[in-house]
Structures are given as structure tokens and as C-alpha cells.
Design an enzyme around this catalytic site. Structure first.
Site, PDB file in Angstrom:
ATOM      1  N   LYS A 122       0.837  -1.205   0.000  1.00  0.00           N
ATOM      2  CA  LYS A 122       0.000   0.000   0.000  1.00  0.00           C
ATOM      3  C   LYS A 122       0.874   1.258   0.000  1.00  0.00           C
ATOM      4  O   LYS A 122       0.656   2.175  -0.789  1.00  0.00           O
ATOM      5  CB  LYS A 122      -0.948  -0.010   1.210  1.00  0.00           C
ATOM      6  CG  LYS A 122      -1.945   1.136   1.186  1.00  0.00           C
ATOM      7  CD  LYS A 122      -3.137   0.838   2.057  1.00  0.00           C
ATOM      8  CE  LYS A 122      -2.876   1.027   3.533  1.00  0.00           C
ATOM      9  NZ  LYS A 122      -2.697   2.417   3.952  1.00  0.00           N
ATOM     10  N   ASP A 140      -7.186   1.629   1.130  1.00  0.00           N
ATOM     11  CA  ASP A 140      -7.193   1.683   2.601  1.00  0.00           C
ATOM     12  C   ASP A 140      -8.606   1.323   3.082  1.00  0.00           C
ATOM     13  O   ASP A 140      -9.457   0.916   2.293  1.00  0.00           O
ATOM     14  CB  ASP A 140      -6.739   3.074   3.108  1.00  0.00           C
ATOM     15  CG  ASP A 140      -7.668   4.181   2.626  1.00  0.00           C
ATOM     16  OD1 ASP A 140      -8.695   3.889   1.962  1.00  0.00           O
ATOM     17  OD2 ASP A 140      -7.377   5.351   2.917  1.00  0.00           O
TER      18      ASP A 140
END
Ligand code: SF4
Length: 212
Positions: A122, A140
Site C-alpha cells: 500500500k 485503505d
């Protein structure tokens, strides 16, 4: 589930609401961006900006972290969650960037970025997107929630959602999708009290349909 065409049309509605392509993390150099993204794990951008407003007065490049030292860094980021681990890994990552392998350059490829301390997929996607304009979508909890509510995907965790929407979002839309979805989830389709009454996606939204 919706078709790719429907999903991409709904994405464009979200993009018109949130057209910014910039992270809310305040920074001036690429290294500051990398540090800020690492600091943002389990902390809000607002909390990170508060800490970096002081920290970045002395830290612009990897060597500045080595001069500052791990213990001082720890003290300066103390108000953030996981600060001991974060300080240790930022220190380690600064050494890595100064090595022969990286030659002071933050890499562009996900495979190389994720070899840096603390940099997971991420974080790597956010950095590659912001620094190099790579068309990645970092998923997220906000993006995960939006994708579920709009019934774009049905998945249990952000990692799974990430794989599915990489396939569902058109390549031409991926770059703009990243921030549009994060900001839409953060400020509009919020976990609590989403702004459904003023949402242009009401009639396309499974969550809203169930709530009525
Ligand atoms: Fe989110 Fe509500 Fe809009 Fe659905 S209608 S996308 S739940 S804000």
C-alpha cells in the site's frame, strides 16, 4: 455485482466531487513524502502533518535522518502510533537509500520499493503514484468501505478489494481513482454518518437502498 462500465461511470461521478490528485500529507522533497507515508500507518494525515511540520524543518534527505539519530527521531514522532517501530524502520530505510543499490534514489517499481524497511504494497503504491504518476490504486479502509457500499466488489479485506478493483477500474481511470476514492471515503461516504442525503450516487448505492 455491477459491470465494469457501471463502476467506471460511478467512479467519474466521485472524481468530479473530489478532483484532487494530491495527497493531504504536506512535504517538499520525495524523501519527505516517503517518510510521511510511513508515518501515516495507523495515524491520520492531520496527526502526521502536525509532527512533520517540526520534523521536516531538519529532515529533507536520507542523510538528515542519520545525522538526527534514531533516538531523537523516536522522540520527535512520539505522538504517533507505533512510533518506536516507525523510527527504527525510517532509520534503517535511510541507510538503505544511501547504499550502492539505491544510490539516493527512491525507486519507482513496486518490487524495489517494497524491499525498503516498512514499505508494504500500500505504501509503495502511494509513493509510486505521487512521485512518478504511476496508475496505482492504494486501497485503505475508506476505499474498501466505498467499494463494498456501492457493490463494486464483495470482499472481506482491503487486500482482496485491491486486487479486484485493479481489474475492474479502466487503466485510463486508475491514476485519478486513487485520491478520488480515498477522499470520497474520508469526507463523504464516511464510516459513520455518510452524507447519503446529498450523495449523487444514491440510486446506485446498495448501502443506501438497504438503509431506507
Ligand atoms: Fe456512500 Fe451514502 Fe453515497 Fe452510498 S449513498 S455511496 S453510502 S454516501
Amino acid at each position: 455485482m455491477k459491470t465494469k462500465k457501471q463502476i467506471n461511470e460511478e467512479l467519474m461521478v466521485i472524481h468530479h466531487l473530489f478532483p484532487s490528485n494530491q495527497t493531504e500529507l504536506i512535504r517538499k522533497t520525495p524523501f519527505q513524502l516517503l517518510v510521511a507515508v510511513i508515518l501515516s500507518a495507523q495515524s491520520t494525515d492531520k496527526q502526521v502533518n502536525k509532527v512533520t511540520s517540526t520534523l521536516f524543518q531538519h529532515i529533507s534527505y536520507p542523510q538528515d535522518i542519520l545525522i538526527l539519530g534514531e533516538n531523537t527521531l523516536k522522540e520527535q514522532i512520539r505522538s504517533l502510533g507505533l512510533y518506536i517501530t516507525k523510527a527504527h524502520n525510517i532509520y534503517k530505510m535511510s541507510w538503505q537509500l544511501l547504499s550502492e543499490k539505491y544510490k539516493w534514489v527512491i525507486p519507482r517499481r513496486i518490487e524495489e520499493l517494497t524491499q525498503l524497511a516498512w514499505v508494504g504494497i500500500k505504501t509503495a503504491k502511494v509513493v509510486a503514484h505521487q512521485l512518478y504518476g504511476e496508475p496505482y490504486i492504494a486501497v485503505d479502509t475508506h476505499v474498501h468501505r466505498v467499494c463494498q457500499r456501492l457493490w463494486w466488489v464483495k470482499s472481506k479485506a482491503p487486500e482482496q478489494t485491491s486486487k479486484l478493483i485493479e481489474w475492474l477500474i479502466y487503466d485510463t481511470h486508475k491514476y485519478l481513482a486513487h485520491h478520488a476514492l480515498i477522499l470520497f471515503g474520508r469526507y463523504h461516504c464516511k464510516a459513520r454518518n455518510p452524507l447519503c442525503e446529498v450523495c449523487p450516487l444514491q440510486k446506485h448505492c446498495t448501502y443506501f437502498g438497504k438503509m431506507r
